[in-house]
Each structure stands twice: as structure tokens, then as C-alpha cells.
Design a protein around this motif. Structure first.
Motif, PDB file in Angstrom:
ATOM      1  N   UNK A 163       0.825  -1.206   0.000  1.00  0.00           N
ATOM      2  CA  UNK A 163       0.000   0.000   0.000  1.00  0.00           C
ATOM      3  C   UNK A 163       0.860   1.257   0.000  1.00  0.00           C
ATOM      4  N   UNK A 164       1.881   1.249   0.847  1.00  0.00           N
ATOM      5  CA  UNK A 164       2.751   2.425   0.965  1.00  0.00           C
ATOM      6  C   UNK A 164       3.553   2.667  -0.311  1.00  0.00           C
ATOM      7  N   UNK A 165       3.853   1.604  -1.047  1.00  0.00           N
ATOM      8  CA  UNK A 165       4.549   1.774  -2.331  1.00  0.00           C
ATOM      9  C   UNK A 165       3.641   2.495  -3.323  1.00  0.00           C
ATOM     10  N   UNK A 166       2.365   2.125  -3.344  1.00  0.00           N
ATOM     11  CA  UNK A 166       1.412   2.831  -4.208  1.00  0.00           C
ATOM     12  C   UNK A 166       1.338   4.301  -3.827  1.00  0.00           C
ATOM     13  N   UNK A 167       1.333   4.558  -2.515  1.00  0.00           N
ATOM     14  CA  UNK A 167       1.288   5.942  -2.035  1.00  0.00           C
ATOM     15  C   UNK A 167       2.543   6.699  -2.456  1.00  0.00           C
ATOM     16  N   UNK A 218      -7.039   4.545  -7.663  1.00  0.00           N
ATOM     17  CA  UNK A 218      -8.226   3.703  -7.640  1.00  0.00           C
ATOM     18  C   UNK A 218      -8.094   2.777  -6.441  1.00  0.00           C
ATOM     19  N   UNK A 219      -8.896   3.020  -5.412  1.00  0.00           N
ATOM     20  CA  UNK A 219      -8.741   2.296  -4.155  1.00  0.00           C
ATOM     21  C   UNK A 219      -8.868   0.789  -4.340  1.00  0.00           C
ATOM     22  N   UNK A 220      -9.759   0.358  -5.219  1.00  0.00           N
ATOM     23  CA  UNK A 220      -9.928  -1.078  -5.440  1.00  0.00           C
ATOM     24  C   UNK A 220      -8.678  -1.698  -6.045  1.00  0.00           C
ATOM     25  N   UNK A 228      -3.774  -4.916  -5.551  1.00  0.00           N
ATOM     26  CA  UNK A 228      -2.340  -5.167  -5.695  1.00  0.00           C
ATOM     27  C   UNK A 228      -1.745  -5.630  -4.367  1.00  0.00           C
ATOM     28  N   UNK A 229      -2.128  -4.969  -3.290  1.00  0.00           N
ATOM     29  CA  UNK A 229      -1.620  -5.338  -1.972  1.00  0.00           C
ATOM     30  C   UNK A 229      -2.003  -6.766  -1.611  1.00  0.00           C
ATOM     31  N   UNK A 230      -3.267  -7.134  -1.866  1.00  0.00           N
ATOM     32  CA  UNK A 230      -3.708  -8.491  -1.549  1.00  0.00           C
ATOM     33  C   UNK A 230      -3.003  -9.519  -2.436  1.00  0.00           C
ATOM     34  N   UNK A 231      -2.710  -9.127  -3.669  1.00  0.00           N
ATOM     35  CA  UNK A 231      -2.013 -10.030  -4.576  1.00  0.00           C
ATOM     36  C   UNK A 231      -0.598 -10.329  -4.122  1.00  0.00           C
ATOM     37  N   UNK A 255     -13.189  -0.439   1.219  1.00  0.00           N
ATOM     38  CA  UNK A 255     -13.952  -0.531  -0.030  1.00  0.00           C
ATOM     39  C   UNK A 255     -14.261   0.853  -0.594  1.00  0.00           C
ATOM     40  N   UNK A 256     -13.852   1.884   0.134  1.00  0.00           N
ATOM     41  CA  UNK A 256     -13.943   3.249  -0.371  1.00  0.00           C
ATOM     42  C   UNK A 256     -12.869   4.072   0.321  1.00  0.00           C
ATOM     43  N   UNK A 257     -12.535   5.221  -0.239  1.00  0.00           N
ATOM     44  CA  UNK A 257     -11.528   6.083   0.367  1.00  0.00           C
ATOM     45  C   UNK A 257     -12.234   7.166   1.186  1.00  0.00           C
ATOM     46  N   UNK A 258     -12.110   7.129   2.518  1.00  0.00           N
ATOM     47  CA  UNK A 258     -12.773   8.156   3.329  1.00  0.00           C
ATOM     48  C   UNK A 258     -12.209   9.537   3.019  1.00  0.00           C
ATOM     49  N   UNK A 259     -12.998  10.553   3.268  1.00  0.00           N
ATOM     50  CA  UNK A 259     -12.513  11.918   3.074  1.00  0.00           C
ATOM     51  C   UNK A 259     -11.744  12.406   4.297  1.00  0.00           C
TER      52      UNK A 259
END
Length: 481
Positions: free
Chosen positions: A53-57, A80-82, A87-90, A185-189
Motif C-alpha cells: 500500500x505504501x509503495x502505491x502511495x 483507484x482504491x480497489x 495489488x496489496x492483496x495479490x 472498499x472506499x476512500x474516506x474523506x
């Protein structure tokens, strides 16, 4: 007739599966009991997927600052949060399969089910309860499951789980643990993060990169309280520059739940209370050992503050029973669990020269932006021990490679015993310091002095040169500053 082994290990996290492999290498007939998924929390829901996740960030952060590298992106970079979660789960699924391969390669039996200690040398495995979280891969169907198994040596490696504060228990919807925070399942604000240890700060950093309005609440005076104060202060300034809001010396005293939001009551040390309304709250106030429902009480196993009490070799007060990793107490780190397990099994096997782990030489890493890494004594702890010390510092802003990378905000700090030249501690904040810290860990393990570090040739241009400059600074010999 129960199946019999030399060693049975309960739990297949980093400590458990590595210990099993080492046991097999030493010629011991070995089995591992697992109730959910191979690799444990670290591989499936902790260390590994959070780094994905942090790599995507990190990629998103670089893209958003492409102009500073002389680059122009055609179009808008969005997350795209999904896809980020997928990717992280993969990544976790791939490594989960890798552990299964290692078990097969080393001829280690995997027993699926819930383990219980009924008497010394015996493990009764019951039906798998519904996993707390879904496994990455379907549990393989095999002949080994429910039943009674015996072993001369039994090692408990059941790990830990998120700690919950009374009245602010995670509910999976509005109040998250790292399980929910890792697969939204969504990105909070907006988001409140309760606790600023490694877990809290990493998620705060990730969600901020995703554009979320993040507030961190920490009870202690400094974020990442185990770190050197100078380093954590530097990290806080950088995190705040990125837009994180940080409130220290404060606690979340109450949480009110709305239909799709929470309101956190944040109480500061002077008794004042402010309310913060956000979409979600992440509870990151530490973890606690999984010692329940194992039958420890039946055997009279000694525990303390939710962890199994052991000696330097993993032995409990019950003959033939051992514990390693998070369930055996802090620091609750995967690499500590692995090393602790190897020490334990080598002592059991009679390998010569085995000695207890020196916890002062266990590195700690936090993979936020900027990264933080450390080993050994902080400056405050060294002084509290009455040490006469020398302290060296070196800034990323003076390093050619850091400037070329566009990552010139950071520092490296080293602490030496003034009389002997012993390296007592090293503390870093900045780009890739989680990779650099191991150089100082090796140096401490080899009892390297400042003179030997000064005579070590570091390649140029690299970030690692700053390590040497920090040593030189401690002795008034810094060259590039």
C-alpha cells in the motif's frame, strides 16, 4: 495412536514457519499447526501488504511532484482504491503460496485447525473456527487436521492481535483496526488515527498520500514514542508539512457514532476537550498476545501482561513447552520472532554456541514518508544510563545522492561511548533509511568501533555515505558539511 513429532509449532507466522524450517534443517521431524493462513498476520495482514500500500502511495506522491523532476504528466494521476488494495492483496497471496512451498520442500507437516494444549507433550487440534479474516488462499485440503498429536517439544508462536480500548472497540465499519484499514472498499474523506506507533503512523501516511484529511492523536509527548526525540520531532515536522494534523499529549476519551461517521472527543493533558468529526477512526493503540484458549492455564504456564514468560532461549516454566515472537512479549516485530525462533530450536537441537538474543540490537523501522529507522540506545536512554557519549549528526541536505533523488529532507544520528568508541545507537529519518539501518546493526553486532567505521569505504554517490559522515561528525571530523 497419535501422530508423533520431535517438534510441533503452533502458529505459522514469521516466527513459526522460520522455526519449522530450521528444525527440519536440523533433522527434526516437524509439524506446524495453523488455524487460518500460512504466513500469519505479518505476511497476510501486516508487514508485507502495508508496504505494498505504501509503495502505491509513494508512486502517487512522486507523480504529484513530477514537475520538480522536470517532468509533465499528460492527464491527472488518481488512485483507484480497489486496484491499490487488489495489488496489496495479490502480493500477500503470492507470498502465502511461497510459505506453502517451503513447508512442502522441507517436509514439514501442516496441521489445519485450532490447537489446544491438554497436557505436556500433547496438542489436540480441533475444527478450524471461522477465520477472523478470510485467508488469502483457500485452505488446502489435506489429511492432517482434527486429532491428537504428540511431540517432545512444543513451541507456541500464536502472535498477537490489535488491542482494543474499552468503549472504543473496533466494529469493522466506523472504527477500524489494521484489518479494515488495509482493505477499504472506499476512500474516506477524513480519518482520525488513534495512536502514533509504527502501525498508526504508517496508515496515517498512506491515507494522507491518498488525499485523506488525517488527524493523529497520541497520548505521549512525541509521535513514535520509542524513537529518539530528535528524530521523531524531525519526522513530525515533515509529516505536518504533508498536511497531517498531529495532536500529542492527548487521548480519545469517547467516540460517538453517526450513520456513516464518528465524532471523537479528544482530551488534552490540561483537561480541555475538542471534538473531531471524521468518516472513520483507526484504532492503533498497540497489540496483545494471543494466549487465550490454548490451555495455558491447565498446564500452569506463567504469563505476564498478556504474554508468555520465557527465558533467553524461549523456554517457559513448563518442561518441553516454549514460546517465541509476539506472544512471548516485546518488541513485537517479525524479525525478532524469526531470530527468537532460530535461537529456540537450535538450543533444543543442541547446536553449539547458541546464545540469547540481545534485544538492544534489534532494529525498528517505520515505513511512513519520511521513513524512520533505529537500533540501540536513544540519546536520552544513553544519558539516563550515565553514559559519557559523543553524538554525530548528518543532514540529507548535504548529500549529493539525496539531492539528486529530490529527497533532501532527513538526518542520520549516531551515538558513541566517549571512552571506548562503542556504537551505542543509530537513528535515522528520511528516504530509504529502513534499508540503511542494517549497516549499523551489523556494525553493532561485530562490536565495531568508531575507528573501524571511519576506515570503512562507502561508495559514492550513495545515501549510505551519510552514515560515515555522521560517525565523523561525532568526533569532529565531518568532511562534507
Amino acid at each position: 495412536m497419535p501422530l508423533s513429532y520431535d517438534v510441533i509449532i503452533i502458529g505459522s507466522g514469521p516466527g513459526g514457519y522460520v522455526t519449522a524450517i530450521r528444525a527440519a534443517q536440523l533433522g527434526l521431524k516437524t509439524a506446524i499447526v495453523e488455524r487460518e493462513h500460512l504466513g500469519g498476520i505479518c505476511l497476510n495482514w501486516g508487514c508485507i501488504p502495508t508496504k505494498a500500500l505504501l509503495r502505491s502511495a509513494e508512486i502517487l506522491d512522486h507523480a504529484n511532484h513530477a514537475k520538480s523532476y522536470g517532468l509533465t504528466l499528460n492527464g491527472t494521476m488518481t488512485a483507484d482504491v480497489k486496484d491499490v488494495v487488489a495489488r496489496s492483496r495479490g502480493v500477500s497471496a503470492r507470498l502465502n503460496g511461497g510459505v506453502a512451498f517451503l513447508m512442502k520442500k522441507n517436509k514439514i507437516d501442516v496441521i489445519w485447525g485450532e490447537a489446544k494444549l491438554t497436557k505436556p507433550g500433547e496438542v489436540v487440534v480441533g475444527k478450524m473456527s471461522k477465520p477472523v479474516v478470510e485467508p488469502q488462499n483457500p485452505v488446502p485440503k489435506g489429511v492432517l487436521g482434527e486429532g491428537t498429536y504428540t511431540a517432545k517439544h512444543i513451541i507456541v508462536a500464536t502472535g498477537a492481535r490489535p488491542r482494543a480500548l474499552p468503549g472504543i472497540e473496533p466494529d469493522g465499519k466506523l472504527i477500524w483496526t489494521y484489518f479494515e484499514a488495509m482493505k477499504p472498499d472506499f476512500m474516506p474523506k477524513s480519518l482520525v488515527v488513534m495512536g502514533s506507533g509504527a502501525i498508526g503512523i504508517e496508515f496515517a501516511s498512506f491515507y494522507r498520500s491518498m488525499g485523506v484529511d488525517v488527524t493523529v492523536v497520541e497520548l505521549m509527548p512525541n509521535i513514535m514514542p520509542v524513537e529518539d526525540v530528535e528524530i521523531s520531532t524531525f519526522a513530525r515536522k515533515q509529516l505536518e508539512k504533508r498536511g497531517l494534523k498531529i495532536i500529542t499529549e492527548a487521548k480519545v476519551s469517547k467516540v460517538e457514532k453517526g450513520a456513516n461517521s464518528i465524532t471523537a472527543h479528544v482530551e488534552t493533558k490540561d483537561g480541555k476537550v475538542q471534538t473531531i468529526t471524521a468518516d472513520r477512526l483507526i484504532s492503533a493503540v498497540g497489540v496483545q498476545g494471543n494466549i487465550e484458549n490454548l490451555g495455558l492455564e491447565t498446564l500452569g504456564v506463567k504469563t505476564d501482561r498478556g504474554c508468555i514468560v520465557i527465558d533467553g532461549y524461549g523456554k517457559t516454566n513448563v518442561p518441553g513447552l516454549y514460546a517465541i515472537g509476539d506472544v512471548a512479549g516485546p518488541p513485537m516485530l517479525a524479525h525478532k520472532a524469526e531470530h527468537e525462533g532460530v535461537i529456540c530450536i537450535e538450543k533444543i537441537a543442541g547446536v553449539p554456541g547458541v546464545h540469547p538474543m540481545d534485544k538492544a540490537k534489534i532494529p525498528g523501522c517505520t515505513y511512513c514518508n519520511p521513513q524512520v529507522a533505529s537500533v540501540g540506545l536513544t540519546e536520552a536512554k544513553a544519558k539516563a544510563e550515565g553514559r559519557d557519549i559523543r553524538v554525530g549528526r548528518y543532514s540529507f541536505a548535504a548529500n549529493g545522492k539525496a539531492i539528486a533523488l529530490g529527497e533532501d529532507q532527513g538526518m542520520i544520528k549516531t551515538i558513541f561511548d566517549k571512552k571506548t568508541g562503542e556504537l551505542l545507537g543509530a537513528h535515522m529519518v528520511g528516504a530509504e533509511v529502513t534499508e540503511l539501518i542494517q549497516g549499523f546493526v551489523v556494525a553493532m553486532n561485530l562490536e565495531t568501533t568508531e575507528e573501524e567505521l571511519m576506515h570503512t569505504i562507502f561508495p559514492h554517490p550513495t545515501l549510505s555515505e551519510m552514515m560515515k559522515e555522521s560517525v565523523l561528525d561525532a568526533y569532529g571530523r565531518v568532511l562534507n558539511a
